[in-house]
Design a protein around this motif. Structure first.
Motif: not given
Length: 274
Positions: A266-267, A258-259
Motif C-alpha cells: 500500500g501507499r 524513489y519518492e
C-alpha cells in the motif's frame, strides 16, 4: 541403517577426503584408474567413473595421456563488469577488456593464431552460416603472468567482410581489425552480447586445463554492420566458470523512482485517506 555406497562413489569419497584434507595438494597427480582398481578390487571402468565424477565436481583435471591432477579449489575469481560502454584508443583500437586498472599486462599462452578454420556451430548460428564452413578466425588465449589460462577467445569474421577488408588478416593490436571492418563500409558497428553456461568442447577443455564435464562461461560479443544491419563478426570468449563472476549495476526505471518509503502492499499515506 546406512545405505551402502556404490564402489565408484566410495572411491570418489575417499579421494575427496584426501583432497579436502590437504593430503593431495593442488597440482598433484592422483592414482591412475588401474592403480585404484587394484587398491579397491574393482574394474578400471569403475575407478575411472570415480575420477570422472570428481572432475565434473571441479576437484580434478583429467589430462588425456597424462592422468588426473588435483585442481586448485580457490583460483582467483575475477569480477568482470559488463557495462554498456565500448572503449577505443587510437593506438590500440576497440577494447572489450576484462582487465582491471591495476593489472599488469596480460600474457598470451601461445602466439595469436590467424587462420581459416571450420566455424563452430554456435558462431555459425549467430552469423547465419553453415557449421563447418571455412571462415577466418583470430584466436588468442590469455591470462595474467604466471596464472593458468583465463580465457580462450575466437573472433570469426564472415567471408564477404574479409574479402572487402583484407587487413583483418594482419597481425596487430587486438581491437584494430574492427577499424578495418568499419572502414570497409560497415561502420559504425554496434554490438550486443550473449552469455551462457555450458560444458567445453574437448579442444577447449585441453587448452584451458579443465575437464570436459566442468562448466565454462561463454560470452559472445556480436558486431552488427550499420550498412546491412546483420551480424558480420562474433568473438566467442570461453572462461572456466570458477574463475569469473559478472557484475552489472542495475538502474531504476522511471516507474521505480524513489519518492517515499511505503508499507508493503500500500501507499504510505493510505491510512490518512478516509
Amino acid at each position: 541403517m546406512t545405505e551402502e555406497r556404490a564402489p565408484y562413489q566410495r572411491i570418489a569419497d575417499d579421494l575427496k577426503d584426501e583432497i579436502t584434507s590437504g593430503r593431495l595438494r593442488p597440482g598433484w597427480r592422483v592414482p591412475a584408474s588401474t592403480e585404484l582398481a587394484r587398491r579397491y578390487g574393482v574394474t578400471t571402468n569403475t575407478a575411472n567413473r570415480a575420477l570422472t565424477l570428481l572432475a565434473a565436481q571441479g576437484l580434478l583435471i583429467k589430462k588425456p595421456g597424462s592422468g588426473s591432477y588435483v585442481r586448485d579449489p580457490h583460483p582467483e575469481r575475477r569480477r568482470i563488469t559488463r557495462g554498456t560502454h565500448v572503449h577505443r584508443r587510437r593506438t590500440s583500437g576497440y577494447s572489450f577488456s576484462a582487465t582491471r586498472p591495476d593489472d599488469p599486462d596480460w600474457q598470451p599462452h601461445f602466439p595469436p593464431i590467424y587462420e581459416d578454420a571450420p566455424i563452430t556451430e554456435r558462431a555459425a548460428e549467430i552469423l547465419g552460416l553453415v557449421p563447418g564452413t571455412p571462415v577466418f578466425r583470430r584466436r588468442r588465449m590469455m591470462s595474467l603472468p604466471g596464472e593458468p589460462p583465463f580465457n580462450l577467445s575466437d573472433s570469426w569474421i564472415v567471408p564477404e567482410v574479409v574479402q572487402a577488408a583484407p587487413a583483418v588478416r594482419e597481425r596487430g593490436v587486438p581491437g584494430g581489425y574492427l577499424d578495418a571492418i568499419e572502414a570497409a563500409g560497415h561502420g559504425p558497428l554496434s554490438w550486443y552480447e550473449l552469455t551462457r553456461a555450458r560444458t567445453p568442447t574437448i579442444e577447449e577443455a585441453e587448452l584451458l586445463g579443465v575437464d570436459p564435464l566442468f562448466p565454462v562461461m561463454e560470452i559472445c560479443k556480436v558486431s552488427v554492420s550499420a550498412s546491412i544491419g546483420t551480424p558480420i563478426e562474433v568473438t566467442v570468449m570461453v572462461i572456466p566458470s570458477d574463475r569469473i563472476e559478472i557484475f552489472q549495476e542495475l538502474q531504476r526505471d522511471h516507474t521505480a523512482a524513489y519518492e517515499v518509503l511505503s508499507p508493503p502492499g500500500g501507499r504510505a499515506d493510505s491510512a490518512t485517506e478516509a
